[in-house]
Design a protein around this motif. Structure first.
Motif, PDB file in Angstrom:
ATOM      1  N   HIS A  38      42.246  33.359  30.945  1.00 21.22           N
ATOM      2  CA  HIS A  38      41.558  34.076  32.015  1.00 21.22           C
ATOM      3  C   HIS A  38      42.391  34.281  33.272  1.00 21.22           C
ATOM      4  O   HIS A  38      41.895  34.821  34.259  1.00 21.22           O
ATOM      5  N   GLN A 273      37.769  41.575  42.088  1.00 25.54           N
ATOM      6  CA  GLN A 273      38.054  42.015  40.710  1.00 25.54           C
ATOM      7  C   GLN A 273      37.491  41.013  39.716  1.00 25.54           C
ATOM      8  O   GLN A 273      36.910  41.389  38.684  1.00 25.54           O
ATOM      9  N   ILE A 274      37.668  39.721  40.020  1.00 23.09           N
ATOM     10  CA  ILE A 274      37.133  38.674  39.139  1.00 23.09           C
ATOM     11  C   ILE A 274      35.608  38.781  39.078  1.00 23.09           C
ATOM     12  O   ILE A 274      35.003  38.690  37.995  1.00 23.09           O
ATOM     13  N   GLN A 275      35.009  38.987  40.233  1.00 22.65           N
ATOM     14  CA  GLN A 275      33.539  39.091  40.271  1.00 22.65           C
ATOM     15  C   GLN A 275      33.043  40.282  39.474  1.00 22.65           C
ATOM     16  O   GLN A 275      32.034  40.212  38.784  1.00 22.65           O
ATOM     17  N   LEU A 276      33.778  41.413  39.565  1.00 23.57           N
ATOM     18  CA  LEU A 276      33.402  42.599  38.801  1.00 23.57           C
ATOM     19  C   LEU A 276      33.469  42.295  37.298  1.00 23.57           C
ATOM     20  O   LEU A 276      32.586  42.687  36.536  1.00 23.57           O
ATOM     21  N   THR A 277      34.525  41.592  36.893  1.00 21.01           N
ATOM     22  CA  THR A 277      34.680  41.256  35.482  1.00 21.01           C
ATOM     23  C   THR A 277      33.542  40.359  35.025  1.00 21.01           C
ATOM     24  O   THR A 277      32.962  40.568  33.949  1.00 21.01           O
ATOM     25  N   LEU A 278      33.225  39.371  35.854  1.00 25.32           N
ATOM     26  CA  LEU A 278      32.157  38.426  35.477  1.00 25.32           C
ATOM     27  C   LEU A 278      30.794  39.121  35.428  1.00 25.32           C
ATOM     28  O   LEU A 278      29.964  38.825  34.567  1.00 25.32           O
ATOM     29  N   GLY A 280      30.339  42.279  34.826  1.00 28.15           N
ATOM     30  CA  GLY A 280      30.334  43.337  33.826  1.00 28.15           C
ATOM     31  C   GLY A 280      29.742  42.921  32.526  1.00 28.15           C
ATOM     32  O   GLY A 280      29.266  43.722  31.755  1.00 28.15           O
TER      33      GLY A 280
END
Ligand SMILES: [Fe+2]
Ligand SMILES: [Fe+2]
Length: 280
Positions: A38, A273-278, A280
């Motif tokens: 990750h 970006q990490i938050q968007l991935t999580l 998503g």
């Protein structure tokens, strides 16, 4: 002890497990790392065991890796035979399994110092009766050898002491000589030399931002002190084993770390970006 990968238990389904590496005679590196699967790079999270007449565990890893850490340590030394647990400084990646290890090792004394136990407060669940306080530059008689505490040039806690074993030439550098890895490796010889060099410069400034403000001759004197040990191997929490053939490069990178230009640390944009991935 120096085998390849071990079967992963269900508790860490995606994590590579490295069995302990024999660094030198009766000296073993306990491996762990963060970031696999990750993050763009991995960060080593090691500990060490010196299996002398009075066995010593050096730092205790992350609590989230407790099952593997204790298994690895007890594959080298029986819990009741552990005599000393040396803590280089009071960060969670060095103290994560300290209480569990002390509970399992009834004959062990933890080597900390006054400031460490002050800073850890109630998180240090070890009676003063089972503590010994050792500062920088002191000697520790462990039966068949006398270990020496030597603070590394790069460190992130005022309590930090490295540990040098003159009988094997192994120097435990705590947070110094840290480097990222792209995959879990045992030895820095497996890293691309340029990647390793830049990794040390970056991590040295992240760990010790104050080295850029220190007077040059005073900073270099701290590197001189470690170089003068003439270590055969450098180990640490955040580096694969640094063997004799690579020590000069590690020292040279440390000498340049106070003036190097390094990449910025991940910032709020990276978090988003990490938050968007999580999400998503
Ligand atoms: Fe630290
Ligand atoms: Fe650390």
């Amino acid at each position: 002890m120096n085998t390849t990968l071990i079967q992963q238990p269900a508790s860490h389904p995606t994590k590579t497990r490295l069995a302990p590496t024999k660094v030198a005679n009766e000296t073993f590196l306990i491996h762990d790392h963060a970031g696999e699967g990750h993050a763009p790079v991995l960060v080593p999270l090691n500990a060490m065991v010196i299996r002398g007449a009075e066995p010593v565990v050096v730092d205790t890893g992350m609590m989230e890796n407790q099952d593997w850490f204790l298994e690895d340590v007890f594959s080298i030394v029986e819990p009741e035979d552990i005599r000393w647990v040396f803590i280089s400084h009071d960060d969670v990646d060095h103290t994560g399994n300290l209480n569990a290890l002390m509970a399992a090792a009834p004959n062990a004394t933890v080597i900390v110092n006054w400031f460490m136990q002050e800073r850890m407060g109630a998180s240090l669940g070890v009676s003063p009766m089972r503590q010994r306080w050792v500062m920088d530059g002191e000697r520790i008689d462990v039966g068949d050898r006398t270990l020496v505490t030597v603070r590394p040039p790069v460190y992130d806690s005022p309590t930090t002491r490295g540990l040098f074993d003159p009988t094997t030439g192994v120097y435990w550098a705590s947070d110094a000589f840290a480097t990222p890895m792209l995959t879990p490796v045992r030895d820095v010889a497996a890293l691309d030399p340029m990647f390793w060099d830049e990794g040390m410069l970056m991590f040295n400034q992240y760990v010790s931002p104050w080295i850029t403000m220190a007077e040059e001759h005073k900073y270099q004197a701290t590197v001189d002190r470690v170089q003068a040990l003439g270590a055969s191997f450098i180990t640490g929490c955040h580096t694969p084993v640094i063997g004799r053939a690579h020590i000069d490069q590690a020292i040279a990178a440390t000498r340049r770390s106070n003036t190097a230009v390094v990449p910025p640390q991940p910032d709020q944009a990276v978090l988003e970006q990490i938050q968007l991935t999580l999400a998503g």
